[in-house]
Write a protein that holds these residues in place. Structure first.
Motif, PDB file in Angstrom:
ATOM      1  N   GLU A   1       0.828  -1.211   0.000  1.00  0.00           N
ATOM      2  CA  GLU A   1       0.000   0.000   0.000  1.00  0.00           C
ATOM      3  C   GLU A   1       0.862   1.260   0.000  1.00  0.00           C
ATOM      4  O   GLU A   1       0.517   2.255  -0.650  1.00  0.00           O
ATOM      5  CB  GLU A   1      -0.963   0.018   1.193  1.00  0.00           C
ATOM      6  CG  GLU A   1      -1.878  -1.204   1.308  1.00  0.00           C
ATOM      7  CD  GLU A   1      -2.865  -1.386   0.156  1.00  0.00           C
ATOM      8  OE1 GLU A   1      -2.639  -0.848  -0.940  1.00  0.00           O
ATOM      9  OE2 GLU A   1      -3.857  -2.093   0.375  1.00  0.00           O
TER      10      GLU A   1
ATOM     11  N   GLU B   1     -11.017  -3.199   1.057  1.00  0.00           N
ATOM     12  CA  GLU B   1     -10.153  -4.168   0.371  1.00  0.00           C
ATOM     13  C   GLU B   1     -10.930  -5.291  -0.303  1.00  0.00           C
ATOM     14  O   GLU B   1     -10.344  -6.090  -1.029  1.00  0.00           O
ATOM     15  CB  GLU B   1      -9.122  -4.736   1.348  1.00  0.00           C
ATOM     16  CG  GLU B   1      -8.119  -3.700   1.826  1.00  0.00           C
ATOM     17  CD  GLU B   1      -7.138  -3.279   0.742  1.00  0.00           C
ATOM     18  OE1 GLU B   1      -7.208  -2.091   0.340  1.00  0.00           O
ATOM     19  OE2 GLU B   1      -6.341  -4.112   0.297  1.00  0.00           O
TER      20      GLU B   1
ATOM     21  N   GLU C   1      -4.041  -5.973  -5.445  1.00  0.00           N
ATOM     22  CA  GLU C   1      -5.304  -5.942  -4.699  1.00  0.00           C
ATOM     23  C   GLU C   1      -6.032  -7.274  -4.745  1.00  0.00           C
ATOM     24  O   GLU C   1      -6.782  -7.613  -3.827  1.00  0.00           O
ATOM     25  CB  GLU C   1      -6.203  -4.807  -5.189  1.00  0.00           C
ATOM     26  CG  GLU C   1      -5.702  -3.410  -4.859  1.00  0.00           C
ATOM     27  CD  GLU C   1      -5.405  -3.196  -3.381  1.00  0.00           C
ATOM     28  OE1 GLU C   1      -6.059  -3.828  -2.537  1.00  0.00           O
ATOM     29  OE2 GLU C   1      -4.491  -2.417  -3.070  1.00  0.00           O
TER      30      GLU C   1
ATOM     31  N   HIS D   1      -4.808  -8.957  -1.780  1.00  0.00           N
ATOM     32  CA  HIS D   1      -5.313  -8.319  -0.556  1.00  0.00           C
ATOM     33  C   HIS D   1      -6.758  -8.735  -0.289  1.00  0.00           C
ATOM     34  O   HIS D   1      -7.167  -8.929   0.847  1.00  0.00           O
ATOM     35  CB  HIS D   1      -5.252  -6.791  -0.676  1.00  0.00           C
ATOM     36  CG  HIS D   1      -3.865  -6.268  -0.842  1.00  0.00           C
ATOM     37  ND1 HIS D   1      -3.594  -4.928  -0.944  1.00  0.00           N
ATOM     38  CD2 HIS D   1      -2.660  -6.893  -0.929  1.00  0.00           C
ATOM     39  CE1 HIS D   1      -2.292  -4.758  -1.083  1.00  0.00           C
ATOM     40  NE2 HIS D   1      -1.707  -5.937  -1.092  1.00  0.00           N
TER      41      HIS D   1
HETATM   42 FE   LIG Z   1      -4.915  -3.199  -0.817  1.00  0.00          FE
END
Ligand SMILES: [Fe+2]
Ligand SMILES: [Fe+2]
Length: 327
Positions: free
Chosen positions: A112, A170, A201, A204
């Motif tokens: 991030e 997220e 992502e 994530h």
């Molecule tokens: Fe993220």
């Protein structure tokens, strides 16, 4: 390419953008008429008052729409996502977490921070290449709105509120992450960083889905009930555009106060934005449904009132007026 079990993140050292991705740069001289952002993702782009602006002002608007997206991303990553991710990594959540979960949180923290870096980097590259300067940007109003939801609906539980914020954000799949990499008309450096970002992502998303399951099962029922009412508000707030920078950019483009108000009112309250909200939130809502969140008293009503439960793929979903909570 090596394949690992999905719960094993040792391949992070090879696959993450911050560890192995190239530095994305604007190649060569930059045309100020370049497609900085997909037109269909700029809600006011086809408004008659915006169409009537001189071409140069329209180019500036498009560049500034990108700048706003990137500045928002940079701040959101460091001030919202990493605020909670740091707690998980440091072991300050109140949950008993295995070391692997904490190590992965540190990996995400690095990701991030890197996303924030390349976001601001591309703003600066495009500003230098086009001579279109970014306008001053303030994230605080958005953050106050987002934090205000937890302060109200989860009073006395600020850590839980921060953890739910990060789980929500997220697991959302925004139309920008989804569509910009595929759009061949968009400036390559923009497509590249959004593609790089979307790749990280995806990992994530898996991590925070599992984190939510741990968090949820550890919560006493009384807190689950309060959290269930908070989640739809957090979704709506996370996805609601901050209209202050939009207004500032339209003003600098030459529109007067009445015109700015009309353009924003016409462009950001349409049924299309409610449908887009549901589409972006579909994975988050499924995660919460699977965990039993919607079975708690008042929860399904709260998700429904936020416009999150209509069938996204239905031919004519019933539209509700969009709450303007993020402005
Ligand atoms: Fe993220
Ligand atoms: Fe990110």
């Amino acid at each position: 390419m090596t394949h690992h079990e999905s719960h094993d993140n040792h391949d992070w050292y090879e696959r993450s953008g911050v560890r192995s991705g190239p530095h994305r740069t604007v190649a060569g001289p930059l045309d100020p008429a370049a497609r900085f952002f997909p037109h269909h993702l700029v809600p006011y782009w086809d408004h008659p008052l915006v169409r009537a602006l001189p071409e140069r002002r329209r180019q500036e608007l498009l560049a500034r729409h990108l700048y706003h997206y990137l500045n928002f991303t940079a701040h959101f990553e460091t001030r919202v996502v990493n605020r909670a991710t740091e707690r998980i990594a440091d072991g300050r959540t109140g949950l008993d977490l295995p070391a692997q979960v904490r190590l992965d949180a540190y990996r995400i923290y690095c990701d991030e921070g890197y996303h924030a870096l390349f976001s601001l980097d591309v703003v600066e590259q495009i500003a230098a290449g086009t001579g279109i300067p970014p306008l001053p940007y303030a994230f605080d109003p958005f953050l106050r709105q987002l934090d205000g939801i937890g302060a109200e609906l989860l009073a006395g539980e600020p850590v839980l509120a921060q953890l739910l914020q990060v789980v929500v954000f997220e697991t959302l799949v925004t139309s920008v992450l989804d569509e910009v990499p595929k759009d061949r008309d968009v400036l390559p450096v923009v497509r590249e960083i959004v593609r790089d970002h979307a790749r990280d992502e995806g990992h994530h998303h898996v991590y925070f889905s599992r984190f939510f399951e741990r968090l949820w099962h550890d919560l006493p029922t009384s807190l689950q009930r309060r959290a269930a009412r908070c989640l739809p508000e957090l979704i709506v707030s996370s996805l609601s555009p901050d209209l202050r920078p939009v207004g500032a950019a339209l003003t600098v483009a030459g529109l007067g106060p009445d015109a700015v108000r009309d353009v924003i009112a016409d462009s950001y309250r349409s049924p299309a934005s409610t449908a887009a909200l549901r589409t972006s939130a579909r994975h988050s809502v499924r995660l919460f449904r699977d965990a039993g969140v919607l079975e708690l008293p008042g929860a399904a009503e709260a998700f429904g009132a936020a416009g999150l439960l209509a069938d996204v793929r239905g031919g004519a979903p019933q539209e509700r007026p969009r709450r303007q909570s993020g402005a």
